[in-house]
Design an enzyme around this catalytic site. Structure first.
Site, PDB file in Angstrom:
ATOM      1  N   ASP A 117      -6.303  39.665  51.115  1.00  0.00           N
ATOM      2  CA  ASP A 117      -5.054  39.528  51.081  1.00  0.00           C
ATOM      3  C   ASP A 117      -4.443  38.087  51.570  1.00  0.00           C
ATOM      4  OD1 ASP A 117      -2.126  39.975  50.925  1.00  0.00           O
ATOM      5  OD2 ASP A 117      -2.074  40.860  53.063  1.00  0.00           O
ATOM      6  N   GLU A 151      -5.117  39.817  46.058  1.00  0.00           N
ATOM      7  CA  GLU A 151      -3.843  40.225  45.615  1.00  0.00           C
ATOM      8  C   GLU A 151      -3.329  39.025  44.858  1.00  0.00           C
ATOM      9  OE1 GLU A 151      -1.689  43.245  47.845  1.00  0.00           O
ATOM     10  OE2 GLU A 151      -0.079  41.765  48.400  1.00  0.00           O
ATOM     11  N   ASP A 206      -2.506  42.439  57.743  1.00  0.00           N
ATOM     12  CA  ASP A 206      -3.364  41.893  56.815  1.00  0.00           C
ATOM     13  C   ASP A 206      -4.559  42.824  56.237  1.00  0.00           C
ATOM     14  OD1 ASP A 206      -1.191  39.387  56.607  1.00  0.00           O
ATOM     15  OD2 ASP A 206      -1.850  39.998  58.751  1.00  0.00           O
TER      16      ASP A 206
END
EC number: 3.1.21.10
Lengths: 187, 187
Positions: free
Chosen positions: A10, A70, A142
């Site tokens: 991420d 992502e 995260d």
């Protein structure tokens, strides 16, 4: 069956979350997770080097087979979008340099895969990650997001389909599967 | 005086321009320039790897002392901004990994430094680059822009100031200096 190790990332300039899972068939096992940070007081080039070094350590330390990153949410704040783009480039580059296949997933697909809704809140994602992999220990959102990205890839790679999460499958106990199905139905 | 080699980089996902100059005092000498491209049909991670490999070849092949990268112009097209951000991250990362100092310059400062106006057209930049370094051979606007970025850094690093371009200085012939001054006055 040989386990497949999936690294989810991420990306963020300040904090890039990472989460590693092991997959055998439909069984997901938590391996590790964490956050790579960069010092906001440094020039951008050095911050990117910090992210590069941190992600490289994770990739060489855990030797994942596949990596999932992502996709950046493009918002109205162009400067924020740009910063995210810089961090994301490093997250894509490092596994590509290691010769690993890199997949990209939109944030709402990650939410939909893990929580059943593309509009799930962060706390729901964390709850579902913990639910799917009870041994998962994450200190930050995260890292939990990164694990969710890895789970998403596990469910979308090859013949795996979203519905796998809905049905009781090997590696997820009957209770968990039922609770997942219920949670997804509510979502 | 030891010459300083400055590498200018104009980042772009499809085409990243680079230009190398050598600087002794106020004398600028063209060394080489070119473009690193990425294949638009490849996944983003592999395109970034192509840029990384290309820029790494330039940095290791020419061993610059300092690197200057153009700041991304944030426009209304968030997707385009994001793509540029990805390419730019690689342009910043590669020299940082090589331990080189990396400076960033806004596009309008580059235009102002080279052409005297922050709103100069691409063709004006090319003309002025050719003017300052008659031996410069660039086939693309990206390479010319990269040379302009290197020239900008040459004029802003350390004690160098913008006005150096305005005054007749060592390394620029009297005629050239006068023509530059005239061009700047018009700009």
């Amino acid at each position: 069956m040989t386990p497949i190790r999936i690294l989810g990332i991420d990306p963020g300039l300040r904090r890039t979350g990472w989460g590693l899972i092991s997959v055998v068939g439909a069984k997901l096992t938590y391996v590790d997770c964490g956050v790579v940070t960069s010092d906001g007081d440094l020039p951008l080039a050095l911050r990117l080097r910090e992210l590069h070094e941190g992600i490289t350590r994770v990739v060489s330390g855990f030797s994942p087979d596949e990596v999932a990153v992502e996709e950046t949410f493009v918002n109205k704040d162009a400067q924020a979008t740009l910063k995210l783009g810089h961090a994301r480039a490093i997250a894509l580059l490092v596994p590509a340099l290691a010769g690993l296949p890199v997949s990209e997933y939109a944030a709402n697909l990650v939410k939909k895969t893990v929580c059943g809704s593309g509009h799930a809140e962060k706390v729901q994602i964390q709850a579902m990650v913990k639910f799917l992999m009870p041994k998962a220990e994450f200190k930050t959102a995260d890292a939990a997001d990164a694990l969710a990205i890895a789970v998403t890839h596990a469910n979308h790679r090859g013949a795996h389909a979203l519905k796998k999460l809905h049905a009781p499958v090997a590696g997820v106990s009957g209770l968990a599967a039922a609770r997942i199905a219920a949670a997804l139905a509510k979502g």
